[in-house]
Design an enzyme around this catalytic site. Structure first.
Site, PDB file in Angstrom:
ATOM      1  N   THR A 197      18.740 -12.041  31.956  1.00 27.63           N
ATOM      2  CA  THR A 197      17.650 -13.209  31.071  1.00 27.63           C
ATOM      3  C   THR A 197      16.495 -14.321  31.214  1.00 27.63           C
ATOM      4  O   THR A 197      16.428 -13.645  32.383  1.00 27.63           O
ATOM      5  CB  THR A 197      19.290 -14.445  31.175  1.00 27.63           C
ATOM      6  OG1 THR A 197      20.100 -13.845  31.240  1.00 27.63           O
ATOM      7  CG2 THR A 197      19.289 -15.279  30.865  1.00 27.63           C
TER       8      THR A 197
ATOM      9  N   ARG B 206      31.841 -12.911  23.088  1.00 28.32           N
ATOM     10  CA  ARG B 206      32.129 -12.593  24.597  1.00 28.32           C
ATOM     11  C   ARG B 206      30.994 -14.163  24.557  1.00 28.32           C
ATOM     12  O   ARG B 206      29.563 -13.585  23.912  1.00 28.32           O
ATOM     13  CB  ARG B 206      31.662 -12.664  25.118  1.00 28.32           C
ATOM     14  CG  ARG B 206      31.774 -12.534  27.117  1.00 28.32           C
ATOM     15  CD  ARG B 206      30.381 -12.850  27.407  1.00 28.32           C
ATOM     16  NE  ARG B 206      30.019 -13.404  28.773  1.00 28.32           N
ATOM     17  CZ  ARG B 206      28.928 -13.533  29.267  1.00 28.32           C
ATOM     18  NH1 ARG B 206      28.229 -12.901  28.685  1.00 28.32           N
ATOM     19  NH2 ARG B 206      28.851 -14.048  30.328  1.00 28.32           N
ATOM     20  N   VAL B 207      30.263 -15.046  24.521  1.00 26.41           N
ATOM     21  CA  VAL B 207      29.720 -15.732  24.619  1.00 26.41           C
ATOM     22  C   VAL B 207      29.348 -16.716  26.088  1.00 26.41           C
ATOM     23  O   VAL B 207      30.871 -16.886  26.686  1.00 26.41           O
ATOM     24  CB  VAL B 207      29.867 -16.832  24.153  1.00 26.41           C
ATOM     25  CG1 VAL B 207      28.312 -18.313  24.028  1.00 26.41           C
ATOM     26  CG2 VAL B 207      29.602 -16.412  22.276  1.00 26.41           C
ATOM     27  N   GLY B 208      28.352 -16.041  27.179  1.00 23.61           N
ATOM     28  CA  GLY B 208      28.602 -16.802  28.196  1.00 23.61           C
ATOM     29  C   GLY B 208      27.832 -18.798  28.042  1.00 23.61           C
ATOM     30  O   GLY B 208      27.747 -18.898  27.347  1.00 23.61           O
ATOM     31  N   ASP B 209      27.354 -18.823  29.521  1.00 16.13           N
ATOM     32  CA  ASP B 209      26.798 -19.470  29.515  1.00 16.13           C
ATOM     33  C   ASP B 209      25.521 -20.435  28.680  1.00 16.13           C
ATOM     34  O   ASP B 209      25.130 -21.147  28.711  1.00 16.13           O
ATOM     35  CB  ASP B 209      26.231 -20.098  30.759  1.00 16.13           C
ATOM     36  CG  ASP B 209      25.264 -18.723  31.275  1.00 16.13           C
ATOM     37  OD1 ASP B 209      23.796 -19.631  31.287  1.00 16.13           O
ATOM     38  OD2 ASP B 209      24.785 -17.754  31.292  1.00 16.13           O
TER      39      ASP B 209
ATOM     40  N   HIS C 125      25.854 -14.994  36.872  1.00 18.08           N
ATOM     41  CA  HIS C 125      27.046 -14.953  36.363  1.00 18.08           C
ATOM     42  C   HIS C 125      27.244 -15.664  35.428  1.00 18.08           C
ATOM     43  O   HIS C 125      27.337 -16.642  35.967  1.00 18.08           O
ATOM     44  CB  HIS C 125      27.452 -14.457  37.509  1.00 18.08           C
ATOM     45  CG  HIS C 125      29.146 -13.837  36.867  1.00 18.08           C
ATOM     46  ND1 HIS C 125      30.485 -14.647  37.381  1.00 18.08           N
ATOM     47  CD2 HIS C 125      29.780 -12.831  36.056  1.00 18.08           C
ATOM     48  CE1 HIS C 125      31.603 -14.330  36.195  1.00 18.08           C
ATOM     49  NE2 HIS C 125      31.057 -13.468  35.965  1.00 18.08           N
TER      50      HIS C 125
END
Length: 318
Positions: free
Chosen positions: A166, A194-197, A219
């Protein structure tokens, strides 16, 4: 106010053969962002420029080089935030955009919303005249090989979450305004949608002139649980230095939810930090015409900006 920029190329593990490329990538991004700041440009322009540079670099898990979801597609998330007025723009699960960070900024400046996702983000990109990049043009050989290996019966899912990358940037400009930007391809073999932070304000990044700006990596689900970016700035509001605030927040995330990650931070007065609880995190910063960069804990190289630009120019000519 003397401008400062800090960038990261993702917390985790960087395989040996990719170290040099990752170092060069974060250095290039920091120098490009700093060049804008030196010309009187805004922190917002500088972080967008730096992140765009890394989105275009196949060494990182953002833009070109993004990892693939379970169907073998690229789905990307990005966020940008202006510390002056707390305006923010984000996109999630976008597929056919070369630079999601540019789209995130357009969401911030051209809509009344803060986050657009998938189809809506795609339609907005078309309306804004952003050229469509076919999904396969964003897929590198490395990402495709990882995805194919993950489908093998004896593959270890955990192994594919290492060495991701990232990207993010934080800056303070000569006016004292701060900004942050973060962009990612997410987790390898994630579920579709899926969407992360990264796209979540306060998790993937946060910027507030009253304290500073931060961009996170690691993570995603763990980062979201502790709202890591906002937590760091909270600690700074209580009087902690950027380094102590970053370490305290990372320690909390590790002990509370078992999550590892990394952060870059800049305070509104120009103090900075690049901290991580993973094995490595490529990072670079420029302050007072001095470039600092590293990948391993405790590693920090220093060059003058002129020296670094000369090296860049030589590398480009080769």
């Amino acid at each position: 106010m003397k401008p400062v920029i800090v960038v990261h190329g993702g917390a985790g593990r960087v395989f040996k053969e990719r170290e040099e490329g990752c170092r060069a990538g974060v250095v290039r991004a920091a120098l490009q962002g700093y060049a804008l700041l030196k010309q009187g440009g805004s922190a917002l322009d500088a972080v967008e420029e730096a992140v765009q540079s890394m989105e275009d670099d196949p060494h990182f898990n953002a833009g070109l080089g993004s990892v693939l979801n379970e169907k073998g597609e690229v789905e990307m998330d990005a966020i940008i935030m202006d510390g002056k007025n707390l305006d923010s723009g984000a996109v999630s699960a976008v597929k056919s955009v070369a630079n999601p960070i540019k789209l995130a900024r357009l969401v911030m400046e051209k809509t009344k919303h803060m986050l657009l996702t998938e189809t809506g983000a795609h339609l907005f990109a078309q309306a804004m005249g952003i050229p469509e990049t076919p999904g396969d043009k964003l897929i590198t050989k490395r990402s495709l090989e990882r995805w194919k290996k993950s489908l093998e019966a004896d593959s270890n899912p955990e192994e594919f979450q290492k060495d991701l990358g990232t990207v993010g940037a934080v800056a303070v400009d000569s006016e004292g305004n701060v900004a942050c930007a973060t962009s990612t391809g997410g987790l390898s073999n994630k579920l579709v949608g899926r969407v992360g932070d990264t796209a979540c304000i306060g998790s993937g990044g946060y910027a507030d002139n009253s304290s500073g700006a931060t961009s996170t990596t690691g993570h995603g689900e763990s980062i979201m649980k502790v709202v890591l970016a906002r937590l760091i700035l909270y600690h700074m509001e209580q009087g902690m230095s950027p380094e102590l605030a970053a370490d305290t927040a990372l320690d909390y995330m590790k002990t509370r939810v078992g999550g590892l990650g990394g952060v870059i931070v800049v305070s509104s007065s120009g103090e900075w930090a690049a901290r991580f609880s993973t094995k490595q995190m490529p990072w670079a910063t420029v302050k007072e015409d001095q470039l600092h960069y590293g990948i391993y804990a405790g590693e920090s190289h220093t060059k003058s900006v002129d020296e670094a630009l000369a090296s860049e120019s030589k590398r480009f000519q080769e």
